[in-house]
Write a protein that holds these residues in place. Structure first.
Motif, short mmCIF file in Angstrom:
data_model
loop_
_atom_site.label_atom_id
_atom_site.label_comp_id
_atom_site.label_asym_id
_atom_site.label_seq_id
_atom_site.Cartn_x
_atom_site.Cartn_y
_atom_site.Cartn_z
N ILE A 1 31.36 42.90 66.56
CA ILE A 1 32.01 41.87 67.41
C ILE A 1 33.37 41.64 66.64
N TYR A 2 33.69 42.19 65.43
CA TYR A 2 34.98 42.43 64.90
C TYR A 2 35.98 42.65 65.81
N ASP A 3 35.62 43.65 66.40
CA ASP A 3 36.82 44.38 67.35
C ASP A 3 36.94 43.47 68.45
N ALA A 4 36.20 42.64 68.86
CA ALA A 4 36.58 41.76 70.09
C ALA A 4 37.49 40.46 69.49
N GLY B 1 24.06 26.32 87.96
CA GLY B 1 24.49 25.12 87.24
C GLY B 1 24.21 25.15 85.50
N ASP B 2 23.28 26.04 85.29
CA ASP B 2 22.81 26.17 83.79
C ASP B 2 23.85 26.96 83.22
N GLY B 3 23.84 26.48 81.92
CA GLY B 3 25.17 26.72 81.06
C GLY B 3 24.51 27.70 79.98
N LEU B 4 25.27 28.93 79.70
CA LEU B 4 24.73 29.89 78.79
C LEU B 4 24.35 29.10 77.35
N GLN B 5 23.33 29.47 76.79
CA GLN B 5 22.83 28.93 75.63
C GLN B 5 23.05 30.01 74.35
N VAL B 6 23.97 29.38 73.62
CA VAL B 6 24.28 30.13 72.30
C VAL B 6 23.62 29.60 70.96
N ILE B 7 22.76 30.35 70.57
CA ILE B 7 21.77 29.83 69.45
C ILE B 7 22.42 30.45 68.02
N THR B 8 22.88 29.84 67.32
CA THR B 8 23.25 30.37 65.88
C THR B 8 22.25 30.16 64.83
N VAL B 9 21.94 30.95 64.42
CA VAL B 9 20.72 31.27 63.11
C VAL B 9 21.51 31.21 61.76
N ILE B 10 21.47 30.00 60.77
CA ILE B 10 22.08 30.05 59.70
C ILE B 10 21.35 29.54 58.65
N ASN B 11 22.10 30.20 57.46
CA ASN B 11 21.45 29.69 56.08
C ASN B 11 22.19 29.97 55.07
N PHE C 1 40.89 30.58 64.70
CA PHE C 1 39.91 31.46 63.98
C PHE C 1 38.54 31.00 64.86
N PHE C 2 38.37 29.65 65.07
CA PHE C 2 37.15 28.77 65.28
C PHE C 2 36.92 28.97 67.07
N THR C 3 38.09 29.53 67.66
CA THR C 3 37.84 29.92 69.14
C THR C 3 37.50 31.17 69.51
N ARG C 4 37.48 32.08 68.37
CA ARG C 4 37.50 33.52 68.87
C ARG C 4 36.24 34.04 69.48
N VAL C 5 35.17 33.77 68.64
CA VAL C 5 33.67 34.11 69.32
C VAL C 5 33.43 33.77 70.65
N GLY C 6 33.85 32.18 70.77
CA GLY C 6 33.38 31.60 72.01
C GLY C 6 34.29 32.21 73.11
N GLY D 1 31.69 31.06 56.07
CA GLY D 1 33.25 31.43 56.07
C GLY D 1 33.65 31.29 57.52
N PHE D 2 34.53 31.91 57.73
CA PHE D 2 35.37 31.78 59.19
C PHE D 2 34.65 32.40 60.21
N LEU D 3 33.57 33.51 59.88
CA LEU D 3 32.77 34.09 60.83
C LEU D 3 32.09 33.13 61.38
N THR D 4 31.22 32.41 60.14
CA THR D 4 29.96 31.38 60.50
C THR D 4 30.61 30.14 61.47
N MET D 5 31.80 29.64 60.89
CA MET D 5 32.39 28.56 61.51
C MET D 5 32.97 28.73 62.99
N SER D 6 33.27 30.13 63.22
CA SER D 6 33.64 30.62 64.54
C SER D 6 32.38 30.67 65.39
N ALA D 7 31.21 31.07 64.86
CA ALA D 7 30.02 31.11 65.57
C ALA D 7 29.54 29.68 66.01
N LEU D 8 29.56 28.89 64.96
CA LEU D 8 29.23 27.61 65.00
C LEU D 8 29.97 26.76 66.11
N SER D 9 31.26 27.26 66.38
CA SER D 9 32.17 26.56 67.26
C SER D 9 31.85 26.97 68.80
#
Length: 395
Positions: free
Chosen positions: A173-176, A109-119, A225-230, A252-260
């Protein structure tokens, strides 16, 4: 007199080639090509701290012939490998009164935790913070996947990958997440020398996503683009407890996809006025852009967002004022603990290592202990947030 003109592309290319050659020589000096990078062993005292038991209890397990056989060094000192620590966790968990005492990862029942580290601004200790967090969670028994989303690939370099030599045929991860013929994310995952820690390294290929996304948006090609990492992470969702993403220092788009894709956000902050001013601009842009993403259907709900003060010097008056200022503004969103500025951390980085990798004897005891106490306190606080997100009240 005719003016001599040097083409900038030629000059920069020559400098890059010379620097790359020298870095490769430095790496081969530290880690010969035929040598496999390994993690040091841990003393019984370190292992006891990691497991939350007494050293005497570990000694008794050894004398009783239970658990892995440690390496015995001079003076009867016992040393354990990272795999030994994991074996001990599994053995102790079977006899634990409460589930998760020694294996604190996900349960049903626990969900995967995805932590983005940003600055937004370089020099905030973003990659160093992400690397120490990923390694400590792995040592603590979590199944961790680290993703280097930064084209500069410093996180990858810390774990033994030099992009221009080790990733000539892709493998990021770009390849995925690319728009043209993406590959399964499983094929990009590399095992590291840390038990429980896997890595998807980065390189300059990641910039292609920034270049291709505007064209894909204009042509309305593929998933947004924002759905692709997830979406890519969904393929390995059951294999890990925690994913830690080291984002590029730009929005950029990479960071926004990671944040999504994220369930939590960690913002590193160096407590100086210029850095905090830069962070202010970053937060304004983040709010505006992610609002647009949310309106387009992106999931912007997070379990937590925290600011972590990094490279902190307690004796610096202006820094103390800045930390007080941040706490007055953001309250509990600022972590209680800080990452101290330390020669132990910076010196370890020279050899592409973290505090968890270097031998304690390389530093004065006080310097090492203060830095390690600081790092561990921050990581423990973050692990508590992960546990709380799973409904365990930080335990």
């Amino acid at each position: 007199m005719q003016k001599h003109v040097t083409r900038i592309d030629t000059l920069v290319g020559a400098h890059a080639a010379r620097l790359s050659e020298r870095l490769q020589a430095h790496r081969e000096q530290l880690f010969p090509p035929d040598a496999q990078r390994t993690l040091r062993t841990f003393t019984s005292g370190e292992v006891a701290d990691l497991l939350g038991v007494k050293d005497a209890y570990l000694r008794k397990l050894h004398l009783d012939g239970r658990g892995p056989e440690p390496e015995i060094r001079a003076g009867g000192r016992r040393h354990y490998t990272p795999q030994d620590i994991q074996t001990l966790r599994q053995m102790l968990e079977k006899g634990a009164k409460s589930p998760g005492t020694y294996l604190p990862g996900r349960r049903t029942g626990d969900g995967l935790q995805v932590i983005t580290v940003i600055n937004f601004k370089g020099g905030s200790g973003k990659t160093t913070t992400a690397a120490h967090l990923a390694q400590k969670m792995a040592l603590d028994g979590y199944r961790v996947l680290a993703i280097d989303l930064d084209p500069q690939a410093s996180f990858s370099a810390l774990h033994g990958f030099q992009p221009e030599f080790d990733l000539l045929d892709g493998g990021t991860i770009y390849d995925a997440i690319r728009y043209d013929d993406p590959v399964p994310i499983q094929s990009l995952i590399r095992k590291t020398y840390f038990t429980n820690l896997d890595l998807i390294p980065g390189n300059l290929d990641l910039m292609e996503f920034e270049h291709e996304t505007p064209r894909a948006l204009a042509a309305r090609e593929g998933a947004m683009f924002f759905t692709r990492v997830g979406t890519a992470l969904g393929e390995v969702e059951q294999d890990y407890d925690v994913v830690i993403i080291d984002c590029p220092p730009q929005l950029g788009f990479l960071t926004m996809s990671a944040l999504s894709a994220a369930t939590a956000v960690l913002v590193t902050v160096h407590p100086q006025m210029l850095d905090v001013m830069s962070m202010c601009q970053f937060l304004l842009m983040t709010s505006n852009l992610l609002g647009v993403v949310a309106d387009a259907g992106g999931d912007m709900s997070y379990d937590w967002l925290r600011y972590v003060v990094t490279r902190y010097e307690p004796g610096d008056g202006p820094q103390n004022q800045m930390v007080t200022f941040m706490r007055s503004l953001f309250g509990d969103h600022v972590l209680n603990n800080t990452v101290l500025k330390s020669t132990a951390i910076s010196d370890a980085g020279i050899t592409k290592q973290t505090l968890y990798e270097v031998e304690k004897g390389q530093f004065t005891r006080t310097t090492y202990d203060r830095a390690m106490e600081s790092i561990n306190a921050v990581n423990s606080e973050i692990e508590g947030l992960v546990q709380t997100a799973w409904g365990r009240n930080g335990t």
